[in-house]
Design an enzyme around this catalytic site. Structure first.
Site, mmCIF file in Angstrom:
data_model
loop_
_atom_site.group_PDB
_atom_site.id
_atom_site.type_symbol
_atom_site.label_atom_id
_atom_site.label_comp_id
_atom_site.label_asym_id
_atom_site.label_seq_id
_atom_site.Cartn_x
_atom_site.Cartn_y
_atom_site.Cartn_z
ATOM 1 N N ASP A 1 0.802 -1.230 0.000
ATOM 2 C CA ASP A 1 0.000 0.000 0.000
ATOM 3 C C ASP A 1 0.830 1.273 0.000
ATOM 4 O OD1 ASP A 1 1.063 -0.077 2.524
ATOM 5 O OD2 ASP A 1 -0.785 -0.706 3.510
ATOM 6 N N HIS B 1 6.526 4.516 12.792
ATOM 7 C CA HIS B 1 6.809 5.445 11.685
ATOM 8 C C HIS B 1 5.565 5.996 11.000
ATOM 9 C CE1 HIS B 1 5.597 2.760 8.386
ATOM 10 N NE2 HIS B 1 5.984 1.797 9.183
ATOM 11 N N ARG C 1 2.593 7.980 9.423
ATOM 12 C CA ARG C 1 2.379 9.416 9.205
ATOM 13 C C ARG C 1 1.283 9.983 10.096
ATOM 14 N NH1 ARG C 1 5.117 8.825 4.537
ATOM 15 N NH2 ARG C 1 5.746 10.720 3.464
HETATM 16 C C1 UD1 Z 1 6.872 4.536 3.586
HETATM 17 C C2 UD1 Z 1 5.456 4.167 3.149
HETATM 18 C C3 UD1 Z 1 4.736 3.433 4.280
HETATM 19 C C4 UD1 Z 1 5.552 2.252 4.758
HETATM 20 C C5 UD1 Z 1 6.945 2.716 5.146
HETATM 21 C C6 UD1 Z 1 7.798 1.535 5.512
HETATM 22 C C7 UD1 Z 1 4.270 5.682 1.629
HETATM 23 C C8 UD1 Z 1 3.448 6.900 1.511
HETATM 24 N N1 UD1 Z 1 4.706 5.378 2.867
HETATM 25 O O1 UD1 Z 1 6.771 5.493 4.638
HETATM 26 O O2 UD1 Z 1 3.481 2.968 3.806
HETATM 27 O O3 UD1 Z 1 4.907 1.693 5.882
HETATM 28 O O4 UD1 Z 1 7.543 3.380 4.023
HETATM 29 O O5 UD1 Z 1 8.912 1.915 6.254
HETATM 30 O O6 UD1 Z 1 4.536 5.028 0.647
HETATM 31 N N2 UD1 Z 1 14.325 7.876 4.587
HETATM 32 C C9 UD1 Z 1 15.698 7.791 4.482
HETATM 33 N N3 UD1 Z 1 16.239 6.576 4.104
HETATM 34 C C10 UD1 Z 1 15.486 5.478 3.877
HETATM 35 C C11 UD1 Z 1 14.101 5.573 4.016
HETATM 36 C C12 UD1 Z 1 13.529 6.786 4.362
HETATM 37 O O7 UD1 Z 1 16.423 8.755 4.691
HETATM 38 O O8 UD1 Z 1 16.049 4.423 3.555
HETATM 39 C C13 UD1 Z 1 13.725 9.197 4.957
HETATM 40 C C14 UD1 Z 1 13.826 10.224 3.816
HETATM 41 O O9 UD1 Z 1 13.998 11.496 4.367
HETATM 42 C C15 UD1 Z 1 12.461 10.118 3.136
HETATM 43 C C16 UD1 Z 1 11.585 9.907 4.364
HETATM 44 O O10 UD1 Z 1 12.322 9.029 5.209
HETATM 45 O O11 UD1 Z 1 12.095 11.263 2.382
HETATM 46 C C17 UD1 Z 1 10.213 9.368 4.099
HETATM 47 O O12 UD1 Z 1 10.235 8.205 3.264
HETATM 48 P P1 UD1 Z 1 8.840 7.736 2.566
HETATM 49 O O13 UD1 Z 1 9.078 6.473 1.814
HETATM 50 O O14 UD1 Z 1 8.238 8.860 1.804
HETATM 51 O O15 UD1 Z 1 7.893 7.497 3.799
HETATM 52 P P2 UD1 Z 1 7.958 6.473 5.003
HETATM 53 O O16 UD1 Z 1 7.514 7.199 6.212
HETATM 54 O O17 UD1 Z 1 9.251 5.772 5.009
HETATM 55 N N1 UDP Z 2 12.218 -4.274 10.011
HETATM 56 C C1 UDP Z 2 13.602 -4.352 9.814
HETATM 57 N N2 UDP Z 2 14.415 -3.543 10.557
HETATM 58 C C2 UDP Z 2 13.936 -2.658 11.477
HETATM 59 C C3 UDP Z 2 12.520 -2.572 11.659
HETATM 60 C C4 UDP Z 2 11.702 -3.393 10.892
HETATM 61 O O1 UDP Z 2 14.069 -5.144 8.992
HETATM 62 O O2 UDP Z 2 14.741 -1.960 12.111
HETATM 63 C C5 UDP Z 2 11.357 -5.127 9.177
HETATM 64 C C6 UDP Z 2 10.310 -5.936 9.906
HETATM 65 O O3 UDP Z 2 10.799 -7.221 10.218
HETATM 66 C C7 UDP Z 2 9.162 -5.988 8.898
HETATM 67 C C8 UDP Z 2 9.321 -4.728 8.083
HETATM 68 O O4 UDP Z 2 10.636 -4.242 8.341
HETATM 69 O O5 UDP Z 2 9.277 -7.080 8.009
HETATM 70 C C9 UDP Z 2 8.301 -3.688 8.490
HETATM 71 O O6 UDP Z 2 8.631 -2.479 7.885
HETATM 72 P P1 UDP Z 2 8.031 -1.088 8.361
HETATM 73 O O7 UDP Z 2 7.643 -1.175 9.777
HETATM 74 O O8 UDP Z 2 9.026 -0.053 7.939
HETATM 75 O O9 UDP Z 2 6.781 -0.902 7.397
HETATM 76 P P2 UDP Z 2 5.256 -1.413 7.436
HETATM 77 O O10 UDP Z 2 5.252 -2.892 7.591
HETATM 78 O O11 UDP Z 2 4.581 -0.683 8.541
HETATM 79 O O12 UDP Z 2 4.732 -0.964 6.110
#
Ligand code: UD1
Ligand code: UDP
Length: 389
Positions: free
Chosen positions: A106, A227, A229
């Protein structure tokens, strides 16, 4: 040899999209299965919506990446991310012309990949389809992303019968809906098995030994992730206040929190919890040590989706810091409780689990409502039937 046998057999090209940490974890078993399946050609596309957190997963699972669209920018907005994704995904589709695409979950990557494929008449299979809260504001924007992805998909792969029922209630054609289990269990089975290997055990001890006190395996640990939003701002303030109060109340318990890299999470968490003796703020952990932490911990406090599916499979009680969940199976089974991003609730329920063995034992009874580890092969068989290969 007959002339028919010497004709080149057209193997459909299947594009697999992933962009964030959880998508890569949940797509990894499917990518491996596709790479070994003679019926298909694999085209693996990383959008790079995440960078460091995605690269950790790509390394652990040794995922092939044929295109890396590298879209992440610091503090990206949903609109600018969507625009970059759409443009770059379409350029790859134009060059590669896949016959079918698989998306998972999603995220913004899922919605944009589904829409870009739809515009080019490429059929899409949606993995982990049909999860719903019924509230477009929570989780935001994921509920909208998955509802829209369902509207665009040709095949739907709900993990459970609950998610199947959600899709059927939206009038999706039953012959296009396949209950498969969740591929996260395929990944978890694979990783738990790998962690039997002495070299991998040693690698985990080295990694976590550098970050935690050496006796981390023998203390009670609460594992935390967060994490979402919709929790930014007041939600994270309440979550951090609750953790700080618990850390004071239970000085012998360790609170281990690998902190998501989103600046909206990093800043408040580091500011309020950075100085407490028994709170350990870690960088996001690679999947391997994170699974080791889940297996060892006493309980999990999280707003993550994937962790809600994994931890019950490992017999760990999960307290979910959200008001709603699209994963009611764990709540029904009694292994998951919703505590909201609400300070007093979080403190109450964590305290209860740490002090009342009967409540703890009732929640820790291991059930695995999310599948048997065979989701990937079910998905590929359904794709093969549609494409007649
Ligand atoms: C995204 C997904 C969320 C998912 C989550 C998993 C959307 C809208 N959100 O949220 O559904 O649950 O990923 O973790 O698709 N950033 C880094 N390095 C990384 C990753 C993120 O620096 O490897 C920072 C960056 O500043 C980036 C920000 O996090 O702009 C947000 O990343 P983004 O993918 O937009 O949103 P998440 O909160 O990670
Ligand atoms: N996870 C990981 N390292 C971490 C935290 C989570 O590998 O420090 C893994 C966890 O086992 C799970 C996935 O990341 O499989 C969940 O990701 P996240 O919580 O970022 O996203 P969501 O599932 O809420 O979309």
């Amino acid at each position: 040899m007959s002339s028919k046998a010497t004709q080149p057999v057209k193997r459909p090209k299947i594009a697999v999209f992933f962009g964030t940490r959880p998508e890569a974890i949940k797509m990894a078993p499917l990518v491996s299965a596709l790479a070994q399946d003679d019926r298909f050609n694999l085209l693996s596309i990383s959008t790079g919506q995440h960078r460091e957190m995605l690269d950790q997963v790509i390394r652990i699972f040794e995922l092939p990446v044929h295109h890396d669209l590298d879209v992440m920018t610091p503090g990206q907005s949903l609109a600018s991310l969507s625009a970059r994704l759409m443009t770059k995904i379409d350029s790859v589709l134009e060059i590669e012309q896949p016959d079918f695409a698989l998306v998972q979950g999603d995220t913004t990557t899922v919605l944009m990949a589904s829409l870009a494929c739809f515009y080019r008449h490429i059929p899409v299979g949606h993995v982990e389809a049909g999860l719903r809260t019924g509230n477009l504001a929570s989780p935001f924007p994921e509920e909208a992303n998955r509802v829209l992805a369902s509207s665009l998909a040709t095949l739907h792969f709900p993990p459970t019968t609950t998610s199947e029922q959600n899709l059927l209630a939206e009038n999706r054609s039953p012959d296009r809906v396949f209950v498969t289990g969740n591929t996260v269990i395929d990944a978890l089975h694979l990783e738990v098995q790998r962690q039997q290997n002495p070299a991998i055990k040693e690698e985990i001890e080295r990694t976590l030994g550098d970050l935690l006190p050496s006796d981390w395996r023998s203390t009670r640990n609460v594992l935390i992730t967060g994490h979402r939003r919709e929790n930014f701002g007041s939600g994270f303030t309440a979550i951090c206040d609750a953790i700080a109060r618990l850390a004071t109340r239970f000085p012998e318990v360790r609170f281990i929190y690998p902190v998501h890299l989103n600046p909206n999470v990093q800043v408040p968490v580091q500011a309020s919890l950075g100085k407490l003796n028994n709170v350990f703020l870690l960088p996001p952990q690679s999947y391997r040590p994170f699974v080791a932490l889940m297996r060892q911990c006493t309980l999990v406090l999280t707003d993550s989706g994937g962790v809600q599916e994994e931890a019950p499979s490992l017999g760990k009680p999960v307290l979910v810091m959200r008001d709603t969940t699209e994963r009611p199976e764990g709540v029904t089974a009694g292994t998951v409780k919703l505590v909201g991003p609400v300070k007093d609730n979080i403190v109450h329920h964590v305290s209860e689990l740490l002090t009342q063995p009967s409540i703890y034992d009732a929640m820790a009874k291991a059930t695995n409502p999310y599948g048997d580890g065979q989701a990937s092969s079910r998905i590929l068989n359904a794709v093969a039937t549609l494409l007649q290969v």
